[in-house]
Design a protein around this motif. Sequence first.
Motif, PDB file in Angstrom:
ATOM      1  N   MET A 172       0.953  -1.101  -0.140  1.00  0.00           N
ATOM      2  CA  MET A 172      -0.009  -0.155  -0.084  1.00  0.00           C
ATOM      3  C   MET A 172       0.827   1.195   0.089  1.00  0.00           C
ATOM      4  SD  MET A 172      -3.054   1.123   0.168  1.00  0.00           S
ATOM      5  CE  MET A 172      -3.643  -0.234  -0.099  1.00  0.00           C
ATOM      6  N   SER A 173       0.696   2.056  -1.051  1.00  0.00           N
ATOM      7  CA  SER A 173       1.279   3.264  -1.206  1.00  0.00           C
ATOM      8  C   SER A 173       1.249   4.357   0.139  1.00  0.00           C
ATOM      9  CB  SER A 173       1.420   4.097  -2.607  1.00  0.00           C
ATOM     10  OG  SER A 173       0.041   4.306  -2.722  1.00  0.00           O
ATOM     11  N   ALA A 174       2.045   5.064   0.120  1.00  0.00           N
ATOM     12  CA  ALA A 174       1.514   6.352   1.224  1.00  0.00           C
ATOM     13  C   ALA A 174       0.645   7.386   0.564  1.00  0.00           C
ATOM     14  CB  ALA A 174       2.917   6.987   1.772  1.00  0.00           C
ATOM     15  N   ARG A 175       0.773   7.478  -0.706  1.00  0.00           N
ATOM     16  CA  ARG A 175      -0.185   8.436  -1.281  1.00  0.00           C
ATOM     17  C   ARG A 175      -1.627   7.709  -1.149  1.00  0.00           C
ATOM     18  NH1 ARG A 175      -0.739   8.747  -7.755  1.00  0.00           N
ATOM     19  NH2 ARG A 175      -2.185  10.490  -7.703  1.00  0.00           N
ATOM     20  N   SER A 176      -1.738   6.357  -1.431  1.00  0.00           N
ATOM     21  CA  SER A 176      -3.207   5.863  -1.135  1.00  0.00           C
ATOM     22  C   SER A 176      -3.658   6.201   0.170  1.00  0.00           C
ATOM     23  CB  SER A 176      -3.199   4.262  -1.524  1.00  0.00           C
ATOM     24  OG  SER A 176      -2.796   4.040  -3.168  1.00  0.00           O
ATOM     25  N   LEU A 177      -2.804   5.852   1.119  1.00  0.00           N
ATOM     26  CA  LEU A 177      -3.320   5.926   2.744  1.00  0.00           C
ATOM     27  C   LEU A 177      -3.732   7.412   2.746  1.00  0.00           C
ATOM     28  CD1 LEU A 177      -0.625   3.695   4.354  1.00  0.00           C
ATOM     29  CD2 LEU A 177      -2.937   3.143   4.173  1.00  0.00           C
ATOM     30  N   ARG A 178      -2.898   8.288   2.302  1.00  0.00           N
ATOM     31  CA  ARG A 178      -3.262   9.635   2.372  1.00  0.00           C
ATOM     32  C   ARG A 178      -4.674  10.089   1.772  1.00  0.00           C
ATOM     33  NH1 ARG A 178       2.264  10.275   1.974  1.00  0.00           N
ATOM     34  NH2 ARG A 178       2.167  10.927  -0.135  1.00  0.00           N
ATOM     35  N   HIS A 179      -4.705   9.242   0.393  1.00  0.00           N
ATOM     36  CA  HIS A 179      -5.936   9.621  -0.030  1.00  0.00           C
ATOM     37  C   HIS A 179      -7.344   8.963   0.715  1.00  0.00           C
ATOM     38  CE1 HIS A 179      -8.909   9.979  -3.489  1.00  0.00           C
ATOM     39  NE2 HIS A 179      -9.059   8.637  -3.368  1.00  0.00           N
ATOM     40  N   TYR A 180      -7.030   8.098   1.330  1.00  0.00           N
ATOM     41  CA  TYR A 180      -8.216   7.204   2.194  1.00  0.00           C
ATOM     42  C   TYR A 180      -8.488   8.282   3.360  1.00  0.00           C
ATOM     43  CZ  TYR A 180      -7.156   2.963  -0.544  1.00  0.00           C
ATOM     44  OH  TYR A 180      -6.841   2.171  -1.548  1.00  0.00           O
ATOM     45  N   GLU A 181      -7.359   8.971   3.933  1.00  0.00           N
ATOM     46  CA  GLU A 181      -7.555   9.480   5.096  1.00  0.00           C
ATOM     47  C   GLU A 181      -8.151  11.045   4.484  1.00  0.00           C
ATOM     48  OE1 GLU A 181      -4.632  11.746   8.714  1.00  0.00           O
ATOM     49  OE2 GLU A 181      -3.916  10.652   6.966  1.00  0.00           O
ATOM     50  N   ASP A 182      -7.852  11.512   3.318  1.00  0.00           N
ATOM     51  CA  ASP A 182      -8.527  12.683   2.785  1.00  0.00           C
ATOM     52  C   ASP A 182     -10.090  12.482   2.774  1.00  0.00           C
ATOM     53  OD1 ASP A 182      -6.018  14.011   2.986  1.00  0.00           O
ATOM     54  OD2 ASP A 182      -5.741  13.858   0.894  1.00  0.00           O
ATOM     55  N   GLU A 183     -10.250  11.154   2.261  1.00  0.00           N
ATOM     56  CA  GLU A 183     -11.761  11.012   1.685  1.00  0.00           C
ATOM     57  C   GLU A 183     -12.594  10.712   3.182  1.00  0.00           C
ATOM     58  OE1 GLU A 183     -13.431  11.045  -1.115  1.00  0.00           O
ATOM     59  OE2 GLU A 183     -11.806  11.791  -2.154  1.00  0.00           O
ATOM     60  N   GLY A 184     -11.893  10.631   4.299  1.00  0.00           N
ATOM     61  CA  GLY A 184     -12.492  10.162   5.589  1.00  0.00           C
ATOM     62  C   GLY A 184     -12.796   8.669   5.722  1.00  0.00           C
ATOM     63  N   LEU A 185     -12.117   8.005   5.043  1.00  0.00           N
ATOM     64  CA  LEU A 185     -12.271   6.298   5.057  1.00  0.00           C
ATOM     65  C   LEU A 185     -11.342   5.921   6.088  1.00  0.00           C
ATOM     66  CD1 LEU A 185     -11.947   5.570   1.388  1.00  0.00           C
ATOM     67  CD2 LEU A 185     -14.067   5.482   2.628  1.00  0.00           C
ATOM     68  N   ILE A 186     -10.292   6.465   6.475  1.00  0.00           N
ATOM     69  CA  ILE A 186      -9.459   6.018   7.609  1.00  0.00           C
ATOM     70  C   ILE A 186      -9.130   7.242   8.399  1.00  0.00           C
ATOM     71  CG2 ILE A 186      -8.571   3.842   6.386  1.00  0.00           C
ATOM     72  CD1 ILE A 186      -5.981   5.619   6.083  1.00  0.00           C
ATOM     73  N   VAL A 187      -8.900   7.108   9.717  1.00  0.00           N
ATOM     74  CA  VAL A 187      -8.503   8.050  10.646  1.00  0.00           C
ATOM     75  C   VAL A 187      -7.398   7.604  11.683  1.00  0.00           C
ATOM     76  CG1 VAL A 187      -9.199   9.750  12.364  1.00  0.00           C
ATOM     77  CG2 VAL A 187     -11.003   9.190  10.690  1.00  0.00           C
ATOM     78  N   PRO A 188      -5.932   7.565  11.011  1.00  0.00           N
ATOM     79  CA  PRO A 188      -5.134   7.161  11.731  1.00  0.00           C
ATOM     80  C   PRO A 188      -4.749   7.898  12.867  1.00  0.00           C
ATOM     81  CG  PRO A 188      -4.012   7.991   9.816  1.00  0.00           C
ATOM     82  CD  PRO A 188      -5.752   8.056   9.732  1.00  0.00           C
ATOM     83  N   SER A 189      -4.067   7.279  14.108  1.00  0.00           N
ATOM     84  CA  SER A 189      -3.763   8.172  15.183  1.00  0.00           C
ATOM     85  C   SER A 189      -2.384   8.689  14.749  1.00  0.00           C
ATOM     86  CB  SER A 189      -3.641   7.255  16.614  1.00  0.00           C
ATOM     87  OG  SER A 189      -2.776   6.012  16.323  1.00  0.00           O
ATOM     88  N   ARG A 190      -1.943   9.602  15.617  1.00  0.00           N
ATOM     89  CA  ARG A 190      -0.544  10.135  15.292  1.00  0.00           C
ATOM     90  C   ARG A 190       0.447  10.096  16.595  1.00  0.00           C
ATOM     91  NH1 ARG A 190       0.069  13.272  10.386  1.00  0.00           N
ATOM     92  NH2 ARG A 190      -2.032  13.341   9.619  1.00  0.00           N
ATOM     93  N   PHE A 191       1.656   9.725  16.224  1.00  0.00           N
ATOM     94  CA  PHE A 191       2.851   9.850  17.303  1.00  0.00           C
ATOM     95  C   PHE A 191       2.938  11.228  17.620  1.00  0.00           C
ATOM     96  CE2 PHE A 191       4.026   5.991  14.953  1.00  0.00           C
ATOM     97  CZ  PHE A 191       3.775   4.667  15.941  1.00  0.00           C
ATOM     98  N   SER A 192       3.703  11.418  18.782  1.00  0.00           N
ATOM     99  CA  SER A 192       3.749  13.030  19.188  1.00  0.00           C
ATOM    100  C   SER A 192       4.736  13.648  18.118  1.00  0.00           C
ATOM    101  CB  SER A 192       4.876  12.656  20.559  1.00  0.00           C
ATOM    102  OG  SER A 192       5.852  11.909  20.260  1.00  0.00           O
ATOM    103  N   ASN A 193       5.343  12.928  17.208  1.00  0.00           N
ATOM    104  CA  ASN A 193       6.270  13.729  16.388  1.00  0.00           C
ATOM    105  C   ASN A 193       5.505  13.973  15.072  1.00  0.00           C
ATOM    106  OD1 ASN A 193       6.147  11.117  15.012  1.00  0.00           O
ATOM    107  ND2 ASN A 193       8.261  10.746  14.951  1.00  0.00           N
ATOM    108  N   GLY A 194       4.139  13.639  15.093  1.00  0.00           N
ATOM    109  CA  GLY A 194       3.271  13.860  13.928  1.00  0.00           C
ATOM    110  C   GLY A 194       3.246  12.620  13.041  1.00  0.00           C
ATOM    111  N   PHE A 195       4.043  11.600  13.244  1.00  0.00           N
ATOM    112  CA  PHE A 195       3.712  10.617  12.160  1.00  0.00           C
ATOM    113  C   PHE A 195       2.510   9.981  12.343  1.00  0.00           C
ATOM    114  CE2 PHE A 195       8.541   9.766  11.067  1.00  0.00           C
ATOM    115  CZ  PHE A 195       8.708  11.146  10.632  1.00  0.00           C
ATOM    116  N   ARG A 196       1.964   9.470  11.308  1.00  0.00           N
ATOM    117  CA  ARG A 196       0.905   8.402  11.577  1.00  0.00           C
ATOM    118  C   ARG A 196       0.882   7.140  12.037  1.00  0.00           C
ATOM    119  NH1 ARG A 196       0.813  11.637   6.855  1.00  0.00           N
ATOM    120  NH2 ARG A 196      -1.266  12.817   6.296  1.00  0.00           N
ATOM    121  N   ASP A 197       0.197   6.771  12.722  1.00  0.00           N
ATOM    122  CA  ASP A 197       0.211   5.472  13.305  1.00  0.00           C
ATOM    123  C   ASP A 197      -1.011   4.555  12.892  1.00  0.00           C
ATOM    124  OD1 ASP A 197       0.659   3.137  14.975  1.00  0.00           O
ATOM    125  OD2 ASP A 197      -0.406   4.064  16.648  1.00  0.00           O
TER     126      ASP A 197
END
Length: 114
Positions: free
Chosen positions: A1-26
């Motif tokens: 799975m590409s990072a681009r696809s994951l960001r697209h799913y997030e932009d579409e509201g399909l996924i909501v990953p949590s974030r680490f303290s440094n801002g990286f997606r978990d």
Amino acid sequence: MSARSLRHYEDEGLIVPSRFSNGFRDYCQSTIDRVLVIRSLLESGLPVRLISQALPRPTDGSDAGTDAVCAEFLHEVQSYRDRLAARIAVLSDQRAALDAYLRKARRTDRRTGP
């Protein structure tokens, strides 16, 4: 799975990953499971628009809601499938008409050929 696809799913509201303290997606296991469901639906031909409208929305990165498929979503999938079947039927009829035309044209060509 590409990072681009994951960001697209997030932009579409399909996924909501949590974030680490440094801002990286978990991407927790439930989010990964949800991504697999989304990929499966996309590979089945469902458009992102329908998936984002009908798939239960995640509320956060810890509970992606892939286990509970709502009846409305199943209805939308069935409706999409029915429209697809109708298009296939039309295309099959068109193919049959073209096959009949080609058979007739070949018979005519053999009779009038050199």
